[in-house]
Scaffold this motif. Structure first.
Motif, mmCIF file in Angstrom:
data_model
loop_
_atom_site.group_PDB
_atom_site.id
_atom_site.type_symbol
_atom_site.label_atom_id
_atom_site.label_comp_id
_atom_site.label_asym_id
_atom_site.label_seq_id
_atom_site.Cartn_x
_atom_site.Cartn_y
_atom_site.Cartn_z
ATOM 1 N N UNK A 113 1.124 -7.996 -3.823
ATOM 2 C CA UNK A 113 0.232 -7.093 -3.077
ATOM 3 C C UNK A 113 -1.055 -7.464 -3.583
ATOM 4 N N UNK A 114 -2.339 -6.853 -2.828
ATOM 5 C CA UNK A 114 -3.600 -6.862 -2.804
ATOM 6 C C UNK A 114 -3.928 -5.591 -2.781
ATOM 7 N N UNK A 115 -4.964 -5.230 -3.495
ATOM 8 C CA UNK A 115 -5.634 -3.853 -3.268
ATOM 9 C C UNK A 115 -6.710 -3.759 -2.336
ATOM 10 N N UNK A 116 -7.118 -2.425 -1.871
ATOM 11 C CA UNK A 116 -8.300 -2.338 -1.165
ATOM 12 C C UNK A 116 -9.516 -3.332 -1.679
ATOM 13 N N UNK A 117 -9.824 -3.130 -2.948
ATOM 14 C CA UNK A 117 -11.081 -3.791 -3.198
ATOM 15 C C UNK A 117 -11.062 -5.074 -3.315
#
Length: 119
Positions: A20-24
């Protein structure tokens, strides 16, 4: 996650399609990509090369772009196939605004999440 850390993370995981990769991380990468594209285009045109360098830049970073997009969709609980919509003009803007700006949902089938939960 700050600008440089996001860019380093995306390039380090350039072909990692799970997790997963966050919004930031995603949006800092998008900003870095756009700034890079503008600079490469300016240099290419200044040198009289047309859009050759810009094309090479885009092709060189297509795998990291797809990988971080897939990880971002995983972060909001969507399957990787949603990335296909990102290649359709105008639809990609709607997808980006609706889905890619959503906050992380917490743990899901793709993992714990890009950031530790707030205490």
């Amino acid at each position: 996650m700050d600008f440089m850390q996001s860019v380093k993370t995306v390039l380090k995981n350039y072909a990692k399609f799970d997790g997963r990769s966050g919004r930031a991380e995603f949006w800092w990468w998008v900003l870095a990509y756009i700034i890079g594209a503008i600079l490469v285009t300016a240099v290419s045109r200044t040198l009289g090369m047309g859009d050759i360098l810009t094309t090479v830049y885009g092709l060189a970073l297509i795998v990291p772009n797809v990988a971080v997009s897939i990880r971002r969709f995983h972060d909001i609980g969507k399957q990787a196939l949603w990335v296909i919509l990102m290649f359709i003009p105008l639809v990609n803007l709607v997808v980006a605004l609706i889905f890619l700006t959503k906050p992380s949902d917490g743990p899901n089938q793709y993992g714990e999440g890009p950031q530790p939960p707030a205490a």
